[in-house]
Design a protein around this motif. Structure first.
Motif, PDB file in Angstrom:
ATOM      1  N   UNK A  62      15.061 -23.616  15.360  1.00  0.00           N
ATOM      2  CA  UNK A  62      16.465 -23.577  15.699  1.00  0.00           C
ATOM      3  C   UNK A  62      16.620 -23.539  17.248  1.00  0.00           C
ATOM      4  N   UNK A  63      15.775 -22.678  17.613  1.00  0.00           N
ATOM      5  CA  UNK A  63      16.274 -22.112  19.132  1.00  0.00           C
ATOM      6  C   UNK A  63      15.462 -22.880  20.348  1.00  0.00           C
ATOM      7  N   UNK A  64      14.641 -23.745  20.024  1.00  0.00           N
ATOM      8  CA  UNK A  64      13.911 -24.685  20.937  1.00  0.00           C
ATOM      9  C   UNK A  64      13.920 -26.024  20.468  1.00  0.00           C
ATOM     10  N   UNK A  65      13.945 -27.012  21.547  1.00  0.00           N
ATOM     11  CA  UNK A  65      13.850 -28.165  21.142  1.00  0.00           C
ATOM     12  C   UNK A  65      12.469 -28.788  20.787  1.00  0.00           C
ATOM     13  N   UNK A  66      12.248 -29.852  20.225  1.00  0.00           N
ATOM     14  CA  UNK A  66      10.898 -30.320  19.833  1.00  0.00           C
ATOM     15  C   UNK A  66      10.191 -30.825  21.110  1.00  0.00           C
ATOM     16  N   UNK A  67      11.129 -31.139  22.092  1.00  0.00           N
ATOM     17  CA  UNK A  67      10.629 -31.590  23.507  1.00  0.00           C
ATOM     18  C   UNK A  67       9.963 -30.282  24.015  1.00  0.00           C
ATOM     19  N   UNK A  68      10.463 -29.243  23.935  1.00  0.00           N
ATOM     20  CA  UNK A  68       9.883 -28.074  24.752  1.00  0.00           C
ATOM     21  C   UNK A  68       8.736 -27.466  23.792  1.00  0.00           C
ATOM     22  N   UNK A  69       8.921 -27.357  22.673  1.00  0.00           N
ATOM     23  CA  UNK A  69       7.551 -27.048  21.946  1.00  0.00           C
ATOM     24  C   UNK A  69       6.503 -27.993  22.206  1.00  0.00           C
ATOM     25  N   UNK A  70       6.662 -29.314  22.111  1.00  0.00           N
ATOM     26  CA  UNK A  70       5.584 -30.349  22.264  1.00  0.00           C
ATOM     27  C   UNK A  70       5.172 -30.297  23.743  1.00  0.00           C
ATOM     28  N   UNK A  71       5.797 -30.073  24.878  1.00  0.00           N
ATOM     29  CA  UNK A  71       5.626 -29.768  25.979  1.00  0.00           C
ATOM     30  C   UNK A  71       4.503 -28.684  26.133  1.00  0.00           C
ATOM     31  N   UNK A  72       4.779 -27.434  25.701  1.00  0.00           N
ATOM     32  CA  UNK A  72       4.025 -26.331  25.846  1.00  0.00           C
ATOM     33  C   UNK A  72       2.676 -26.748  25.162  1.00  0.00           C
ATOM     34  N   UNK A  73       2.732 -27.610  23.901  1.00  0.00           N
ATOM     35  CA  UNK A  73       1.468 -27.676  23.342  1.00  0.00           C
ATOM     36  C   UNK A  73       0.474 -28.457  24.086  1.00  0.00           C
ATOM     37  N   UNK A  74       1.120 -29.458  24.890  1.00  0.00           N
ATOM     38  CA  UNK A  74       0.464 -30.518  25.511  1.00  0.00           C
ATOM     39  C   UNK A  74      -0.290 -29.966  26.673  1.00  0.00           C
ATOM     40  N   UNK A  75       0.423 -29.101  27.484  1.00  0.00           N
ATOM     41  CA  UNK A  75      -0.233 -28.337  28.510  1.00  0.00           C
ATOM     42  C   UNK A  75      -1.340 -27.405  28.125  1.00  0.00           C
ATOM     43  N   UNK A  76      -1.115 -26.914  26.919  1.00  0.00           N
ATOM     44  CA  UNK A  76      -2.076 -25.916  26.330  1.00  0.00           C
ATOM     45  C   UNK A  76      -3.424 -26.607  25.982  1.00  0.00           C
ATOM     46  N   UNK A  77      -3.028 -28.060  25.493  1.00  0.00           N
ATOM     47  CA  UNK A  77      -4.353 -28.853  24.891  1.00  0.00           C
ATOM     48  C   UNK A  77      -4.929 -29.330  26.299  1.00  0.00           C
ATOM     49  N   UNK A  78      -4.243 -29.548  27.500  1.00  0.00           N
ATOM     50  CA  UNK A  78      -4.961 -30.024  28.678  1.00  0.00           C
ATOM     51  C   UNK A  78      -5.522 -28.858  29.276  1.00  0.00           C
ATOM     52  N   UNK A  79      -5.096 -27.578  29.556  1.00  0.00           N
ATOM     53  CA  UNK A  79      -5.760 -26.462  30.174  1.00  0.00           C
ATOM     54  C   UNK A  79      -6.243 -25.518  29.316  1.00  0.00           C
TER      55      UNK A  79
END
Length: 201
Positions: A62-79
């Motif tokens: 509800x509070x965070x857009x899918x784009x934000x969540x997916x961006x955090x995930x992508x950074x995590x999976x890269x670093x």
């Protein structure tokens, strides 16, 4: 031709026995199964006694857009794989299109690995940094040099840090096409974990 292939398989089998690959594979597979069980057990325990995990996941949706969540995930999976992918898989279960977002997570994890591979390649060009990092991830580099693509496969499927294995591939100049093929098994990992977590939620 069949005799040649049989000799090659026999030689590989002997090599993997000598390098203790099968023992490592067994241990990692057991750890992978235990990881799933522990995560699901912890989720059920916390949900029953302490937290309304469903409400937390719904709040994320509800509070965070899918784009934000997916961006955090992508950074995590890269670093370094800083955040366990299971958390994001649980998040996807609460979205309007769980399997669609699970597929996106799998794709972003795969692309994140490719970026980590690229970072490893760039690091190779800086001797002082390369030497420092090689010491930090020495065991992964040793295993990669011993077992090659099979170690990339393990990193894709099981709880060996996928981004670190990908980084190590770039660092030692492991052939990219081989890396890309073996790393594609990352999609299968998300399918298996997704099925398990979706069943619980």
């Amino acid at each position: 031709m069949n005799i040649i292939n049989m000799k090659r398989v026999t030689a590989l089998n002997r090599y993997y026995k000598i390098t203790k690959f099968y023992g490592f594979l067994k241990k990692t597979a057991i750890n992978g199964g235990l990881t799933i069980i522990v995560f699901l057990a912890a989720f059920v325990f916390l949900d029953y006694f302490f937290l309304d995990t469903h409400a937390i996941l719904n709040a994320l949706v509800t509070n965070y857009t899918p784009t934000f969540i997916l961006s955090i995930f992508f950074v995590s999976e890269t670093v370094l794989g800083l955040i366990p992918p299971e958390i994001f898989i649980a998040w996807s279960a609460k979205t309007a299109n769980p399997w669609f977002f699970l597929s996106l997570l799998g794709l972003l994890s795969y692309l994140g690995g490719i970026c980590a591979y690229g970072l490893g390649g760039l690091t190779f060009k800086i001797p002082s940094v390369r030497n420092y990092i090689e010491n930090k991830i020495a065991i992964h580099i040793i295993n990669l040099r011993k077992w090659g693509g099979f170690f990339v496969l393990i990193g894709a499927l099981l709880p060996v840090p996928h981004s670190i294995v990908s980084f190590a591939c770039g660092l030692i100049k492991y052939k990219f096409t081989h890396y890309a093929v073996w790393a594609a098994f990352r999609f299968l990992r998300f399918l298996i974990y997704g099925f398990a977590i979706f069943t619980m939620l």
